[in-house]
Each structure stands twice: as C-alpha cells, then as structure tokens.
Design a protein around this motif. Structure first.
Motif, PDB file in Angstrom:
ATOM      1  N   LEU A 136       0.875  -1.270  -0.056  1.00 15.53           N
ATOM      2  CA  LEU A 136       0.015   0.183  -0.067  1.00 15.53           C
ATOM      3  C   LEU A 136       0.771   1.400  -0.009  1.00 15.53           C
ATOM      4  N   THR A 137       1.943   1.085   0.526  1.00 13.49           N
ATOM      5  CA  THR A 137       2.966   2.253   0.713  1.00 13.49           C
ATOM      6  C   THR A 137       3.621   2.579  -0.802  1.00 13.49           C
ATOM      7  N   ARG A 138       3.450   1.838  -1.832  1.00 16.63           N
ATOM      8  CA  ARG A 138       3.697   2.138  -2.936  1.00 16.63           C
ATOM      9  C   ARG A 138       2.724   2.677  -4.133  1.00 16.63           C
ATOM     10  N   ARG A 139       1.417   2.739  -3.325  1.00 17.78           N
ATOM     11  CA  ARG A 139       0.261   2.896  -4.251  1.00 17.78           C
ATOM     12  C   ARG A 139      -0.632   3.814  -3.460  1.00 17.78           C
ATOM     13  N   TYR A 140      -0.002   4.973  -2.809  1.00 20.07           N
ATOM     14  CA  TYR A 140      -0.898   5.920  -1.917  1.00 20.07           C
ATOM     15  C   TYR A 140      -1.545   6.812  -2.976  1.00 20.07           C
ATOM     16  N   SER A 141      -1.726   6.855  -4.203  1.00 18.92           N
ATOM     17  CA  SER A 141      -2.396   7.789  -4.986  1.00 18.92           C
ATOM     18  C   SER A 141      -3.724   7.449  -4.831  1.00 18.92           C
ATOM     19  N   LYS A 142      -4.615   8.403  -5.533  1.00 25.40           N
ATOM     20  CA  LYS A 142      -6.206   8.386  -5.351  1.00 25.40           C
ATOM     21  C   LYS A 142      -6.521   7.131  -6.340  1.00 25.40           C
ATOM     22  N   ALA A 143      -5.801   6.823  -7.356  1.00 31.03           N
ATOM     23  CA  ALA A 143      -6.021   6.013  -8.340  1.00 31.03           C
ATOM     24  C   ALA A 143      -5.001   4.656  -7.931  1.00 31.03           C
ATOM     25  N   THR A 144      -5.452   4.019  -7.142  1.00 35.80           N
ATOM     26  CA  THR A 144      -4.538   2.780  -6.773  1.00 35.80           C
ATOM     27  C   THR A 144      -4.181   1.853  -8.029  1.00 35.80           C
ATOM     28  N   GLU A 145      -4.672   2.061  -9.084  1.00 38.21           N
ATOM     29  CA  GLU A 145      -3.964   1.108 -10.073  1.00 38.21           C
ATOM     30  C   GLU A 145      -2.846   1.547 -10.623  1.00 38.21           C
ATOM     31  N   TYR A 146      -2.600   2.905 -10.083  1.00 36.85           N
ATOM     32  CA  TYR A 146      -1.160   3.291 -10.670  1.00 36.85           C
ATOM     33  C   TYR A 146      -0.092   3.555  -9.502  1.00 36.85           C
ATOM     34  N   GLU A 147       0.846   3.022  -9.525  1.00 33.32           N
ATOM     35  CA  GLU A 147       2.118   3.076  -8.615  1.00 33.32           C
ATOM     36  C   GLU A 147       2.286   4.688  -8.470  1.00 33.32           C
ATOM     37  N   TYR A 148       2.499   4.974  -7.010  1.00 34.86           N
ATOM     38  CA  TYR A 148       3.051   6.339  -6.618  1.00 34.86           C
ATOM     39  C   TYR A 148       3.695   6.264  -5.335  1.00 34.86           C
ATOM     40  N   SER A 149       4.966   5.758  -5.634  1.00 31.67           N
ATOM     41  CA  SER A 149       5.729   5.328  -4.333  1.00 31.67           C
ATOM     42  C   SER A 149       6.389   6.742  -4.187  1.00 31.67           C
ATOM     43  N   PRO A 150       7.021   6.580  -2.634  1.00 27.06           N
ATOM     44  CA  PRO A 150       7.811   7.885  -2.337  1.00 27.06           C
ATOM     45  C   PRO A 150       8.854   8.322  -3.320  1.00 27.06           C
ATOM     46  N   GLU A 151       9.594   7.196  -3.816  1.00 25.58           N
ATOM     47  CA  GLU A 151      10.687   7.432  -4.706  1.00 25.58           C
ATOM     48  C   GLU A 151      10.158   8.053  -6.163  1.00 25.58           C
ATOM     49  N   LEU A 152       8.854   7.865  -6.637  1.00 24.57           N
ATOM     50  CA  LEU A 152       8.313   8.551  -7.938  1.00 24.57           C
ATOM     51  C   LEU A 152       7.978   9.820  -7.260  1.00 24.57           C
ATOM     52  N   ARG A 153       7.236  10.022  -6.252  1.00 20.96           N
ATOM     53  CA  ARG A 153       6.853  11.457  -5.421  1.00 20.96           C
ATOM     54  C   ARG A 153       8.139  12.255  -5.766  1.00 20.96           C
ATOM     55  N   ARG A 154       9.275  11.754  -5.128  1.00 21.13           N
ATOM     56  CA  ARG A 154      10.462  12.749  -5.181  1.00 21.13           C
ATOM     57  C   ARG A 154      11.099  13.268  -6.331  1.00 21.13           C
ATOM     58  N   GLU A 155      10.953  12.162  -7.469  1.00 19.61           N
ATOM     59  CA  GLU A 155      11.369  12.484  -8.638  1.00 19.61           C
ATOM     60  C   GLU A 155      10.255  13.468  -9.206  1.00 19.61           C
ATOM     61  N   LEU A 156       9.182  13.405  -9.284  1.00 15.23           N
ATOM     62  CA  LEU A 156       8.047  14.257  -9.940  1.00 15.23           C
ATOM     63  C   LEU A 156       8.493  15.715  -9.322  1.00 15.23           C
ATOM     64  N   LEU A 157       8.478  15.884  -7.860  1.00 13.37           N
ATOM     65  CA  LEU A 157       8.754  17.039  -7.322  1.00 13.37           C
ATOM     66  C   LEU A 157      10.052  17.597  -7.858  1.00 13.37           C
ATOM     67  N   ALA A 158      11.057  17.000  -7.785  1.00 15.33           N
ATOM     68  CA  ALA A 158      12.186  17.488  -8.441  1.00 15.33           C
ATOM     69  C   ALA A 158      12.047  17.873  -9.953  1.00 15.33           C
ATOM     70  N   GLU A 159      11.430  17.251 -10.684  1.00 13.74           N
ATOM     71  CA  GLU A 159      11.224  17.501 -12.327  1.00 13.74           C
ATOM     72  C   GLU A 159      10.373  18.890 -12.179  1.00 13.74           C
ATOM     73  N   ALA A 160       9.420  18.991 -11.447  1.00 19.36           N
ATOM     74  CA  ALA A 160       8.564  20.241 -11.050  1.00 19.36           C
ATOM     75  C   ALA A 160       9.325  21.695 -10.839  1.00 19.36           C
ATOM     76  N   GLU A 161      10.274  21.271  -9.880  1.00 15.44           N
ATOM     77  CA  GLU A 161      11.228  22.337  -9.412  1.00 15.44           C
ATOM     78  C   GLU A 161      12.094  22.749 -10.408  1.00 15.44           C
ATOM     79  N   ARG A 162      12.573  21.843 -11.252  1.00 14.77           N
ATOM     80  CA  ARG A 162      13.585  22.478 -12.154  1.00 14.77           C
ATOM     81  C   ARG A 162      12.734  22.965 -13.457  1.00 14.77           C
TER      82      ARG A 162
END
Length: 216
Positions: free
Chosen positions: A156-182
């Motif tokens: 469950l900690t790998r799929r805590y997005s609202k749409a649980t069919e998609y993976e949204y892990s802590p690692e992916l969150r960090r990657e997306l935040l870093a990309e948006a920051e850039r």
C-alpha cells in the motif's frame, strides 16, 4: 448555519464495522475549513501537511491538480481574506498553488489545539515505520512494532495515490517534485516570496510558514 450539521457529520465519520473499531477517513484538503468544528474536544487529531515548496511543486507536477487551480481561486481568496491574509494578484500557476496551500494551512492553524499532532508528509515518507509507531502511541492504537513495520513496508505504501491502479511510491513522488522544481523554479521562488511578504501582516500565515520552515 452549518453548525447544526456538525453532530451528524461527526456521527457519520465515526461509523465502524465493530463496536471497538476505529474509523479512518482520508479527507480531502478542503475539509480543513471545518477541521476545528469536526474535532472532538479532548480527543487527538492528526494534521498532515506539506511544505509550501513541496505542495506547489506537487501541484505543478500533476495535470489534473493544475486544472482546478483557477476554478477555486475566487473561493480561496475569500477564505484567505476572512482570516486576514491578503495575497498579491496571481501571476502564474505557482502563485495559485501557493494560495491554495495558504488557504488550507491557515484554516488548520486557526483550528489548532493542545492535542494535535502535526506531521510533514514528505518527512513521514522518509521514515514511515517510525512515524507509524509514533502515531500508534499518539492515538493509543494497540499495534505491535512488527505489524507496523509490515504496514510501512507493504504494497500500500507504493500505491498511495487516489487511483490505486497506478504506482505512486515515495521515490516517484520525489522524482516528480524535483522535475517540477527544475521546470518551474522561477515561478516557484516568486510564489514563495509572495507568501513570505503576505505573512508580514498575517499572523496565521506567518505561523504556517514558520512551522513548515522548522520541519524542512
């Protein structure tokens, strides 16, 4: 006017499947507007939040979250003004996201009480096992360290997005935040400066920013 509905909402949100069970509600951020009314006096409450930089980056990283920014802008402005926060006119989506963060955070700050646990979401993800142990103690949940570790490291900690069919892990969150920051660095820095300037005359916003800075 809405006060008469609060007891019904409390009863609705408190339903359990077992007499000794506990109800867990994943509330949308908008519920922060009535957080103080929903809390029961003397009972513990968790306020989970993100720092403004993380929140703004997270909004800008998602297409759906960006779509609702303009649609709720007027409503959020009214809520902010009612709590003594006057932001500059938005110049970018980052400004709108900053206003959304400020709106929900000052609502929570206005509801703060003695028995509230505040937690930075991204710091929670860095040590989920430790946070769950802290949370279990705070709410007096009868959970063993082994069980909490199992939950913290489970699927469950790998799929805590609202749409649980998609993976949204802590690692992916960090990657997306870093990309948006850039991609939006200039707008994000400008939005953060806007919040800091507005906080000079808005004690609740200053309190929210200080809390976020202390945790960063």
């Amino acid at each position: 006017m809405r006060a008469r509905f609060i007891p019904t909402l409390q009863a609705l949100f408190s339903r359990t499947f077992e007499p000794n069970g506990a109800a867990l509600i994943k509330a949308t951020s908008f519920v922060s507007e009535i957080a103080g009314e929903l809390m029961v006096e003397g009972e513990p409450a968790l306020f989970l939040y993100a720092t403004p930089r993380s929140f703004i980056s997270g909004i800008l990283a998602g297409e759906n979250s960006r779509k609702e920014l303009a649609g709720r802008s007027e409503q959020r402005t009214g809520r902010l003004v009612a709590r003594g926060v006057n932001l500059s006119a938005p110049r970018s989506e980052a400004d709108l996201a900053a206003a959304a963060w400020a709106c929900e955070m000052v609502a929570l700050e206005s509801a703060e009480g003695a028995n509230i646990l505040w937690a930075d979401f991204d710091r929670v993800l860095c040590d989920l096992d430790g946070f769950l142990r802290k949370l279990a103690g705070f709410f007096a949940f009868p959970a063993t360290a082994e069980r909490l570790a199992e939950i913290a490291n489970g699927p469950l900690t790998r799929r805590y997005s609202k749409a649980t069919e998609y993976e949204y892990s802590p690692e992916l969150r960090r990657e997306l935040l870093a990309e948006a920051e850039r991609n939006h660095r200039t707008d994000i820095e400008s939005a953060l400066a806007m919040l800091d300037a507005a906080a000079e005359t808005a004690p609740l916003l200053r309190k929210a920013l200080d809390r976020a800075q202390a945790e960063s």
